[in-house]
Design a protein around this motif. Structure first.
Motif, mmCIF file in Angstrom:
data_model
loop_
_atom_site.group_PDB
_atom_site.id
_atom_site.type_symbol
_atom_site.label_atom_id
_atom_site.label_comp_id
_atom_site.label_asym_id
_atom_site.label_seq_id
_atom_site.Cartn_x
_atom_site.Cartn_y
_atom_site.Cartn_z
ATOM 1 N N ASP A 83 1.859 9.530 -5.898
ATOM 2 C CA ASP A 83 2.281 10.790 -5.551
ATOM 3 C C ASP A 83 3.259 11.224 -6.698
ATOM 4 O O ASP A 83 3.248 12.387 -7.014
ATOM 5 N N ASP B 118 0.789 -1.195 0.047
ATOM 6 C CA ASP B 118 0.002 -0.101 0.002
ATOM 7 C C ASP B 118 0.783 1.162 0.150
ATOM 8 O O ASP B 118 0.694 2.363 -0.667
ATOM 9 N N TYR C 241 2.299 1.797 -3.563
ATOM 10 C CA TYR C 241 1.162 2.283 -4.224
ATOM 11 C C TYR C 241 0.789 3.702 -4.390
ATOM 12 O O TYR C 241 0.715 4.622 -4.993
ATOM 13 N N ARG C 242 0.935 4.275 -2.825
ATOM 14 C CA ARG C 242 0.741 5.694 -2.610
ATOM 15 C C ARG C 242 1.932 6.468 -3.055
ATOM 16 O O ARG C 242 1.720 7.435 -3.770
#
Length: 182
Positions: free
Chosen positions: A121, A113, A116-117
């Motif tokens: 960004d 996760d 992924y973030r």
């Protein structure tokens, strides 16, 4: 053996096998329920459609269960001879399924996760670059993919001779990172 010895042996066997069985069952169940997003790095043979290097994201975010099925590449807003003269306005573009299906998938990465973030960004930073953000020589679709790969911990060649050859660049990344595969 008498009955007491058999019960004792059965109990010892149970104490030995039960934790092993329970651990195996839990790992199987958690493996099936685990959500994940997979990033696949693509190239698209040259033509009049852009971008020629991009990333797809598919799966589910583990923490939220959010379904993900999208892709991102970086290209010039208007493809014209002006891109040969210098910097022009750039944009993040998402292509349709037909474009993706006619492109070359090279390798995939399973993302946490947090990764992924970080990738989202990265997309937003490139989307929000001011002014003339696209440069055929310094900031094109290959540079976008290279920076995404580096962000995810891959080794990249920042002095590559393939910044104008998306497929060759992605294949070079695979050579540098020999564990990469689809």
């Amino acid at each position: 053996m008498n009955r007491v010895d058999n019960q004792s042996l059965d109990m010892q066997l149970f104490r030995f096998l039960f934790p092993t069985f329970a651990a195996l069952l839990l790992s199987t169940l958690s493996g099936q329920a685990r959500a994940e997003v997979v990033a696949t790095f693509y190239s698209h043979d040259f033509g009049d459609h852009f971008p020629h290097a991009f990333i797809t994201l598919k799966g589910k975010v583990d923490g939220t269960g959010e379904a993900v099925d999208t892709n991102f590449g970086f290209t010039a807003v208007s493809v014209s001879p002006a891109i040969l003269m210098g910097s022009v306005k750039g944009m993040i573009e998402t292509k349709d399924a037909k474009y993706v299906s006619k492109s070359n998938p090279h390798f995939s990465l399973r993302l946490s996760d947090a990764e992924y973030r970080k990738l989202l960004d990265h997309v937003e930073r490139w989307r929000n670059m001011p002014g003339k953000s696209y440069s055929l020589n310094k900031r094109n679709c290959v540079h976008f993919v290279m920076e995404a790969a580096a962000l995810l911990g891959l080794s990249v060649n920042r002095k590559s001779k393939f910044f104008k050859k998306p497929k060759s660049f992605v294949l070079e990344m695979m050579k540098i990172n020999p564990t990469l595969r689809l």
